[in-house]
Design an enzyme around this catalytic site. Structure first.
Site, PDB file in Angstrom:
ATOM      1  N   LYS A 115      -5.265  -2.221 -14.185  1.00 35.29           N
ATOM      2  CA  LYS A 115      -6.825  -1.972 -14.208  1.00 35.29           C
ATOM      3  C   LYS A 115      -7.338  -2.842 -15.557  1.00 35.29           C
ATOM      4  CE  LYS A 115      -7.831   0.355 -11.002  1.00 35.29           C
ATOM      5  NZ  LYS A 115      -8.968   0.881 -10.057  1.00 35.29           N
ATOM      6  N   LYS A 197      -2.387  -4.512  -2.616  1.00 34.07           N
ATOM      7  CA  LYS A 197      -2.851  -3.326  -1.885  1.00 34.07           C
ATOM      8  C   LYS A 197      -4.297  -3.442  -1.424  1.00 34.07           C
ATOM      9  CE  LYS A 197      -4.663   0.095  -4.846  1.00 34.07           C
ATOM     10  NZ  LYS A 197      -5.139   1.583  -4.898  1.00 34.07           N
ATOM     11  N   LYS A 200     -10.594  -0.323  -2.781  1.00 35.04           N
ATOM     12  CA  LYS A 200     -12.157  -0.398  -2.700  1.00 35.04           C
ATOM     13  C   LYS A 200     -12.672  -1.554  -3.612  1.00 35.04           C
ATOM     14  CE  LYS A 200     -12.399   4.695  -3.385  1.00 35.04           C
ATOM     15  NZ  LYS A 200     -11.534   5.216  -4.618  1.00 35.04           N
TER      16      LYS A 200
HETATM   17  P1  ATP Z   1     -10.090   1.432  -6.795  1.00 38.06           P
HETATM   18  O1  ATP Z   1     -10.011   0.219  -6.146  1.00 38.06           O
HETATM   19  O2  ATP Z   1     -11.225   1.930  -7.368  1.00 38.06           O
HETATM   20  O3  ATP Z   1      -9.064   1.468  -7.739  1.00 38.06           O
HETATM   21  P2  ATP Z   1      -8.561   2.671  -4.645  1.00 38.06           P
HETATM   22  O4  ATP Z   1      -9.087   2.122  -3.330  1.00 38.06           O
HETATM   23  O5  ATP Z   1      -7.290   2.208  -5.300  1.00 38.06           O
HETATM   24  O6  ATP Z   1      -9.749   2.485  -5.538  1.00 38.06           O
HETATM   25  P3  ATP Z   1      -8.358   5.456  -5.235  1.00 38.06           P
HETATM   26  O7  ATP Z   1      -9.298   6.565  -5.558  1.00 38.06           O
HETATM   27  O8  ATP Z   1      -7.636   5.086  -6.395  1.00 38.06           O
HETATM   28  O9  ATP Z   1      -8.635   4.330  -4.388  1.00 38.06           O
HETATM   29  O10 ATP Z   1      -7.389   6.126  -4.031  1.00 38.06           O
HETATM   30  C1  ATP Z   1      -7.470   7.222  -3.151  1.00 38.06           C
HETATM   31  C2  ATP Z   1      -6.231   7.679  -2.496  1.00 38.06           C
HETATM   32  O11 ATP Z   1      -6.062   6.643  -1.387  1.00 38.06           O
HETATM   33  C3  ATP Z   1      -5.254   7.689  -3.410  1.00 38.06           C
HETATM   34  O12 ATP Z   1      -4.336   8.766  -2.753  1.00 38.06           O
HETATM   35  C4  ATP Z   1      -4.366   6.243  -3.317  1.00 38.06           C
HETATM   36  O13 ATP Z   1      -3.140   6.432  -3.303  1.00 38.06           O
HETATM   37  C5  ATP Z   1      -4.786   6.170  -1.687  1.00 38.06           C
HETATM   38  N1  ATP Z   1      -4.826   4.718  -1.361  1.00 38.06           N
HETATM   39  C6  ATP Z   1      -5.880   3.773  -1.854  1.00 38.06           C
HETATM   40  N2  ATP Z   1      -5.197   2.491  -1.466  1.00 38.06           N
HETATM   41  C7  ATP Z   1      -4.526   2.682  -0.552  1.00 38.06           C
HETATM   42  C8  ATP Z   1      -3.888   1.794   0.423  1.00 38.06           C
HETATM   43  N3  ATP Z   1      -4.112   0.601   0.387  1.00 38.06           N
HETATM   44  N4  ATP Z   1      -2.770   2.206   1.102  1.00 38.06           N
HETATM   45  C9  ATP Z   1      -2.598   3.418   1.277  1.00 38.06           C
HETATM   46  N5  ATP Z   1      -3.200   4.418   0.247  1.00 38.06           N
HETATM   47  C10 ATP Z   1      -4.042   3.952  -0.681  1.00 38.06           C
END
Ligand code: ATP
Ligand code: LTN
Length: 332
Positions: A115, A197, A200
């Site tokens: 980040k 990965k 969002k």
């Molecule tokens: P940001 O992009 O804002 O960091 P994010 O998409 O990584 O957000 P989080 O709110 O950090 O989402 O994650 C919520 C949950 O979803 C966590 O348990 C995280 O491990 C899971 N998660 C996020 N992205 C993935 C992915 N690509 N595959 C599987 N699990 C995921």
């Protein structure tokens, strides 16, 4: 009986529309676990402050996640849905635990490194102490199990270390939580960049499937997904990350193993495979989307759920926090 049930706590940051990665890696398991466990599902809006956004956006993202939780199948009669900022114990325990966490261990966190490179203009202290707030979230409820995707594993490890350190100093206070990381789907990759990965906040076009995407958008994104030139539907994460990622998505939705999928698509080309993957996602998301749109138009209902949930969460969290205050010598 309720009092015998083990406790689950998990949360999702209020940082935007949820993705297929969030759904498969986290949400689907939240739903599955609610009969067997006493579940607390939080909207992590304090964590969301670590990245700049407007107050309107943060409020709206918070409502969207509540609507997403319920539409995905979390039943407010069975599970407690609450907003982190409505339970002041989180911020309070966060501060205390800050004093039992070392700079060295925080600087090893990969999410912090990630980040801070993505938001080089805003490397704030909250981004650095983020895992400590998260540790507090978990420890306040005496969670036995924390369902998360693979990227959160390191944060669970530091939570365990902080809890153990505190317990050694002050006697048994915190339950040491276990992560629950699904065997498949714990790390859904970007469609355009299958080496990182799905997220969002990805800025690469067509990289992410959002739960609110229309069928046309989903079909278009899957069609454009990066594959390889071999032309064979075969699971091989290292050499065929794009195809393997699509296979994982399909497998989770259809409840199929990778070798079954290989057989199903033997002799077929990527075009045919992609059509089936898109169809599976669209079908899976249709009932979710109908419910979601209905709920977002029913703000009174959402308010009732999060108000009741936050009150219940606060009652549980306060007991732990008061014990901590007493143990460290704070007067309350
Ligand atoms: P940001 O992009 O804002 O960091 P994010 O998409 O990584 O957000 P989080 O709110 O950090 O989402 O994650 C919520 C949950 O979803 C966590 O348990 C995280 O491990 C899971 N998660 C996020 N992205 C993935 C992915 N690509 N595959 C599987 N699990 C995921
Ligand atoms: N950091 C998590 C969100 C989160 C969380 C939690 C997950 C905040 N507090 C407590 C599990 C338990 C993430 O997914 N980025």
């Amino acid at each position: 009986m309720n009092y015998m049930k083990k406790v689950i706590l998990s949360g999702i940051q209020a940082t935007g529309n949820l993705t297929l990665g969030n759904y498969v890696g986290a949400l689907k398991n939240f739903v599955k676990m609610q009969d067997e466990y006493e579940c607390y599902y939080m909207i992590a809006n304090l964590h969301a402050l670590t990245v700049r956004r407007t107050p309107e956006e943060l409020r709206e993202n918070t409502m969207k996640i509540i609507a997403t939780y319920i539409s995905a199948g979390i039943d407010p009669e069975k599970s407690t849905i609450f907003i982190q900022s409505m339970v002041p114990d989180h911020a309070e325990l966060g501060w205390i635990l800050d004093c039992y966490t070392y700079m060295g261990e925080l600087s090893r966190m990969t999410q912090f490194k990630d980040k801070s490179s993505k938001h080089a203009d805003n490397i704030n202290a909250g981004l650095f102490t983020y895992p400590v707030l998260m540790a507090g979230d978990i420890l306040l409820y005496g969670a036995d199990v924390v369902p998360v995707g693979e990227d959160q594993k390191q944060h669970l490890e530091i939570t365990r270390d902080i809890a153990d350190r505190f317990n050694k100093l002050y006697g048994d206070t915190f339950k040491i939580p276990e992560p629950f990381i699904p065997k498949t789907g714990a790390r859904i990759m970007g469609l355009q960049n299958p080496n990182s990965k799905m997220s969002k906040s990805s800025t690469i076009p067509n990289d992410t499937i959002f739960l609110v995407d229309t069928p046309d958008e989903i079909t278009k994104k899957i069609k454009k997904a990066i594959t390889d030139s071999e032309g064979i539907i075969r699971y091989d994460e290292e050499n065929k990350p794009g195809v393997s990622n699509l296979m994982s998505i399909y497998g989770i939705i259809k409840n199929k193993q990778m070798d079954e999928i290989e057989k199903e698509f033997e002799g077929k080309n990527y075009g045919v495979f992609k059509e089936e993957v898109a169809k599976a996602i669209i079908e899976e998301l249709e009932p979710f989307q109908n419910k979601y749109n209905e709920l977002l138009n029913n703000r009174d209902y959402l308010e009732k759920i999060y108000t009741e949930g936050s009150k219940k969460a606060h009652e549980k969290a306060r007991t732990t926090l008061e014990e901590v205050y007493k143990k460290v010598g704070l007067i309350i």
